[in-house]
Design an enzyme around this catalytic site. Sequence first.
Site, PDB file in Angstrom:
ATOM      1  N   LYS A  36      43.240  36.894  36.458  1.00 16.84           N
ATOM      2  CA  LYS A  36      41.854  37.301  36.739  1.00 16.84           C
ATOM      3  C   LYS A  36      40.823  36.365  36.115  1.00 16.84           C
ATOM      4  O   LYS A  36      39.716  36.213  36.628  1.00 16.84           O
ATOM      5  CB  LYS A  36      41.618  38.728  36.236  1.00 16.84           C
ATOM      6  CG  LYS A  36      42.486  39.773  36.911  1.00 16.84           C
ATOM      7  CD  LYS A  36      42.049  40.029  38.336  1.00 16.84           C
ATOM      8  CE  LYS A  36      42.799  41.191  38.962  1.00 16.84           C
ATOM      9  NZ  LYS A  36      42.435  41.392  40.375  1.00 16.84           N
TER      10      LYS A  36
ATOM     11  N   GLU B 149      33.926  45.795  38.865  1.00 14.53           N
ATOM     12  CA  GLU B 149      34.768  46.982  38.950  1.00 14.53           C
ATOM     13  C   GLU B 149      36.119  46.613  38.356  1.00 14.53           C
ATOM     14  O   GLU B 149      36.478  45.443  38.317  1.00 14.53           O
ATOM     15  CB  GLU B 149      34.934  47.415  40.403  1.00 14.53           C
ATOM     16  CG  GLU B 149      36.005  46.642  41.205  1.00 14.53           C
ATOM     17  CD  GLU B 149      35.686  45.170  41.416  1.00 14.53           C
ATOM     18  OE1 GLU B 149      34.483  44.820  41.458  1.00 14.53           O
ATOM     19  OE2 GLU B 149      36.616  44.357  41.532  1.00 14.53           O
TER      20      GLU B 149
ATOM     21  N   SER C 283      51.668  37.559  37.695  1.00 12.69           N
ATOM     22  CA  SER C 283      50.201  37.561  37.689  1.00 12.69           C
ATOM     23  C   SER C 283      49.605  37.978  36.356  1.00 12.69           C
ATOM     24  O   SER C 283      48.492  37.599  36.023  1.00 12.69           O
ATOM     25  CB  SER C 283      49.685  38.480  38.796  1.00 12.69           C
ATOM     26  OG  SER C 283      50.233  39.779  38.641  1.00 12.69           O
TER      27      SER C 283
END
Lengths: 409, 271
Positions: free
Chosen positions: A95, A117, A384
């Site tokens: 991210k 969010e 991830s």
Amino acid sequence: MTGLRELTEPDAQGRFGPYGGRYVPETVMPALLELEAAYREARSDPAFWSELDYYYRQYAGRPTPLYFAERLTRELGGARIYLKREDLNHTGAHKINNCLGQALLARRMGKRRIIAETGAGQHGVAAATVAARFGMKCTVYMGAEDVRRQEPNVFRMRLLGAEVVPVTTGSATLKDATSEALRAWVTNVEDTYYVIGSVVGPHPYPAMVRDFQAVIGRETIEQIRAAEGRLPDVAIACVGGGSNAMGLFHPLSAYPEVRLVGVEAAGRGLGTGHHAASLGAGEPGVLHGALSYLLQDEHGQVREAYSVSAGLDYPGVGPEHAWFRDTGRAEYVAVTDDEALAAFQLLARTEGIIPALESSHAVAYAARIAPQLPPDAIVVVNLSGRGDKDIYHVMRLLGQAGREGEAAR
Amino acid sequence: MTAAPENRIGRRLGQLRREGRKALIVYLMAGDPDPEASLDLVETVAGAGADVIELGVPFSDPLADGPVIQAAGQRALRAGMTPAGVLDLVRRLRARGVEVPIALMTYTNPVLRQGYAAFARAAAEAGVDGVIVPDLPHEEAGPLRGHLREAGVDLIPLVAPTTPAERVAAIVREASGFVYCVSLLGVTGARESLSDRFAPLVERTRRYTDLPVAVGFGIRDAEQARAVAEVADAVIVGSAVVRLCGETADPALRLRRVGEFVRGLREALGA
């Protein structure tokens, strides 16, 4: 090697085939058009990318390794499995790649406040991190249910100076947090930049977030060529909104010989209605600004998604994935909570790596197919994120399973 | 573009304009708290002086709505209301002889789910005069607008305080019915004080269209309605009425209180 394909780009309306577009209140349309113009300009500015590259290397810790998982490979007895170690990024997930890109863009646009969010909290932590680094105010909308499931990440965000707003509407998860963030953007659109966390939302977000995540796929291509002298046979990544997957897939999509597999959350099973497989079990519809595959009922009401993993617990998916699905460029499969939990433990035991529950879905699918592939086949799994955020949740789940197991005996 | 044949909205707003009067548009959530109560509420609100009724189609993820209308939508969904059920309500109102113009306020997905062409036909057949879709901006509105126009139903466009002049011009060029000016930055819901953003927006809109200009979002009482009517042709009141519906459990008392409130708004705008 067969011929290269063109990389997918959205058309002027922001569509990948029929998917994408901009389905938002008029109040934010001018802001989206402004963002599109600002990003178009930044995208063609080498100085923007070299600054981003600086933060990728010096702040996020890129390039992340492409690690040959020798013991996992031996245990499964088939294809050679490599892990793209996005879990080793600063803040523990892919991210940060996107948040750095969007923060630099927000700064370029003169915005001093960001909102975001978050589901599992990884995007919220990454957004709070870049806000701290660039001296911006940050508010993160998070479903109340996820606030409960992801307590350590909530603490991290607050420590980083962000305000965390629990959202109690609907299922109180990522879908509702996203709706609330959009409402907040409508209210504060003139001074606030909305950092969307995945390849979802109205144009230009899906293409822009993908561009910031495509560093995963570009590095993978370089690294696997250095290690094996060729590209992988299969590239696997989990898909909620789909940003880590699109980051890996997009550069690889130019090479038709590479099989791309997106792994959705089958939750308690696709037949139970408790899952998050929008590409596998949804139909085209509009949610949160874009047309894409969507979990919905016959009346067009959005159905609540379910997954053991808060980051996959979303009823929609990025429009470029919808297009990859329809054109067959990528295939999409689903694994259950139980399979993901087993893979979580498998990777911990064989490699000393505790994966995020999201990533565990990708590992689980690799574990399913690797034994059927020849030993010279190469599989790349995108790891991830790391599983620290999930250990309390998994501890509760496994503890419960253990007690049930004992009771059965 | 060819003008849509005048429907109930055009006739009503045209008549008011000729008489030099302001229009009152009242929002109700269809199916809140149940379909039968909705029928009575629409009749009461029309009888109390609303010139147009905006009927909300409950949707699971109403992005443009604040807490009051979100909660009303949830109540309606729990009561089993569906998009087809809303059209059925309109059909029954028309069968009862209710002639108030009705505009549906819905989100894109329920309409898309039915299919734009099928939805347009069904809406017209049921007696719907206009459709408002807050998450369908100008760039995406073309296909639905085409089908609605063919059916004689207006697609009411929204403009916002952030909409620059040239964008207002492009939006109203394709419009019919009226233009919906969003008074403030934000979602639906009554506010303590009126935004100072609507007057310049109304002025900007009038430069490009002769259509009636309505102002909505955030108007909570007769006093605010009167202030808005000084610049707009029509005043839209939603959450304040919906809150009243939600707060009153007894059906007869609910009708009386909502009726009184709407009469108060009507009087504030001139009888």
